[in-house]
Each structure stands twice: as C-alpha cells, then as structure tokens.
Scaffold this motif. Structure first.
Motif, PDB file in Angstrom:
ATOM      1  N   ILE A   1      37.907  35.814  33.985  1.00 36.06           N
ATOM      2  CA  ILE A   1      39.131  36.526  33.605  1.00 36.06           C
ATOM      3  C   ILE A   1      40.334  35.597  33.734  1.00 36.06           C
ATOM      4  O   ILE A   1      41.179  35.519  32.835  1.00 36.06           O
ATOM      5  CB  ILE A   1      39.344  37.779  34.491  1.00 36.06           C
ATOM      6  CG1 ILE A   1      38.155  38.727  34.415  1.00 36.06           C
ATOM      7  CG2 ILE A   1      40.651  38.475  34.157  1.00 36.06           C
ATOM      8  CD1 ILE A   1      37.918  39.366  33.071  1.00 36.06           C
ATOM      9  N   LEU A   2      40.412  34.881  34.839  1.00 35.95           N
ATOM     10  CA  LEU A   2      41.535  33.973  35.062  1.00 35.95           C
ATOM     11  C   LEU A   2      41.572  32.868  34.007  1.00 35.95           C
ATOM     12  O   LEU A   2      42.638  32.520  33.498  1.00 35.95           O
ATOM     13  CB  LEU A   2      41.462  33.369  36.466  1.00 35.95           C
ATOM     14  CG  LEU A   2      42.797  32.991  37.077  1.00 35.95           C
ATOM     15  CD1 LEU A   2      43.632  34.226  37.356  1.00 35.95           C
ATOM     16  CD2 LEU A   2      42.607  32.184  38.328  1.00 35.95           C
ATOM     17  N   LEU A   3      40.402  32.344  33.668  1.00 37.90           N
ATOM     18  CA  LEU A   3      40.327  31.302  32.645  1.00 37.90           C
ATOM     19  C   LEU A   3      40.808  31.832  31.294  1.00 37.90           C
ATOM     20  O   LEU A   3      41.583  31.175  30.593  1.00 37.90           O
ATOM     21  CB  LEU A   3      38.902  30.758  32.538  1.00 37.90           C
ATOM     22  CG  LEU A   3      38.678  29.619  31.546  1.00 37.90           C
ATOM     23  CD1 LEU A   3      39.559  28.419  31.870  1.00 37.90           C
ATOM     24  CD2 LEU A   3      37.210  29.216  31.536  1.00 37.90           C
ATOM     25  N   GLY A   4      40.373  33.032  30.935  1.00 42.23           N
ATOM     26  CA  GLY A   4      40.819  33.646  29.682  1.00 42.23           C
ATOM     27  C   GLY A   4      42.321  33.877  29.664  1.00 42.23           C
ATOM     28  O   GLY A   4      42.985  33.647  28.643  1.00 42.23           O
ATOM     29  N   MET A   5      42.864  34.336  30.787  1.00 45.08           N
ATOM     30  CA  MET A   5      44.313  34.554  30.875  1.00 45.08           C
ATOM     31  C   MET A   5      45.062  33.233  30.778  1.00 45.08           C
ATOM     32  O   MET A   5      46.131  33.171  30.163  1.00 45.08           O
ATOM     33  CB  MET A   5      44.661  35.271  32.182  1.00 45.08           C
ATOM     34  CG  MET A   5      44.203  36.706  32.238  1.00 45.08           C
ATOM     35  SD  MET A   5      44.570  37.482  33.826  1.00 45.08           S
ATOM     36  CE  MET A   5      46.357  37.641  33.724  1.00 45.08           C
TER      37      MET A   5
END
Length: 155
Positions: free
Chosen positions: A122-126
């Motif tokens: 999720i953090l990578l996508g954000m």
C-alpha cells in the motif's frame, strides 16, 4: 500420523461448530486481543505522527518489506522526532496483537496521524501515485514543497 490426528480434530470441530462456519469451507482461528494490549497500541499510534510496526529496526531491518518501508519514509525525510518504530520481533505479544488491532495480517504496518495506512504494498503504491507525499504534507509530517513561481518570459 500427524495428518490422522489433524483430520480427527477437524471432525470434532465440525461436529461442535455451527453449520454455517464450515459451509464455506473455511476454518477461522480467533484470538482476542486483551484490552491492555489494545490500549497500549492505541497510545503508541497516537504518540507520534508516523508509527511503523516492523521486523527489526530502521538501522537493521529483518525483512525486505520492512526495509522497503523504511527506505520509502527515508526518501521523504520524515524527521526522527515525528516517527516511532516498534520491532515486533522483540515482542511476540505485540507481533500478534498488532495484526488483530489493525485487522491486517502482515507486517510492516504504517500509521499516519493515528490512522492505519497499510503495509509495504500500500505504501509503495501511494508513493508511486504521489498520494503518500500529499498525505505526509497534509498531516504536517514533512514540509509542503512549494512550486517555484514561474517567471514571465521576456519576448
């Protein structure tokens, strides 16, 4: 031998369980987090703007996903005074309780301003979409980057 005892245990569970539990073909294990553990985690995520539950420490991550999250947060230069990390490998109770607290099965877990954001994916996508920078700026974790004023072209 182990398979036989497992099968017989499942049969016992099926006899004693509600029919709908097994109708879906799923076995669910429940572990309830203590109120004390819930309160400690809640207090921890409210103490700093960014809280990271990870395997290892920022200086010595113990898994690739934790390392990736640390690297992403480092890219944004999150100030140390605005971030707290917890090594779940040092505390088995925390490791299991945080998963139940967030209802998220994996570690690392990131909280910003007391809100659960997600794990590494999720953090990578954000980060890739620009949402993470916007979130960190809006929560005053990092300073807002001012766009340089365009100068009129002289023709």
């Amino acid at each position: 031998m182990f398979r036989t005892s497992l099968t017989s245990s499942l049969r016992l569970l099926r006899r004693n369980a509600a029919p709908s539990t097994f109708a879906k073909g799923q076995l669910t294990a429940y572990r309830y987090i203590t109120q004390e553990a819930r309160a400690q985690i809640q207090k921890a995520i409210e103490e700093k703007p960014v809280v990271l539950f990870m395997k290892g420490t920022p200086d010595a991550p113990q898994c690739g996903f934790s390392r990736a999250v640390v690297q992403i947060l480092d890219m944004y230069e999150v100030p140390p005074e605005k971030m707290q990390t917890y090594n779940v490998l040092a505390d088995a109770e925390l490791r299991s309780s945080i998963k139940e607290f967030s209802e998220w099965p994996t570690i690392p877990q990131v909280y910003v301003d007391g809100e659960f954001i997600g794990g590494c994916d999720i953090l990578l996508g954000m980060h890739q979409s620009g949402e993470l920078e916007t979130l960190l700026e809006s929560k005053n974790v990092i300073p807002k980057v001012e766009e340089p004023a365009s100068t009129p072209s002289s023709s």
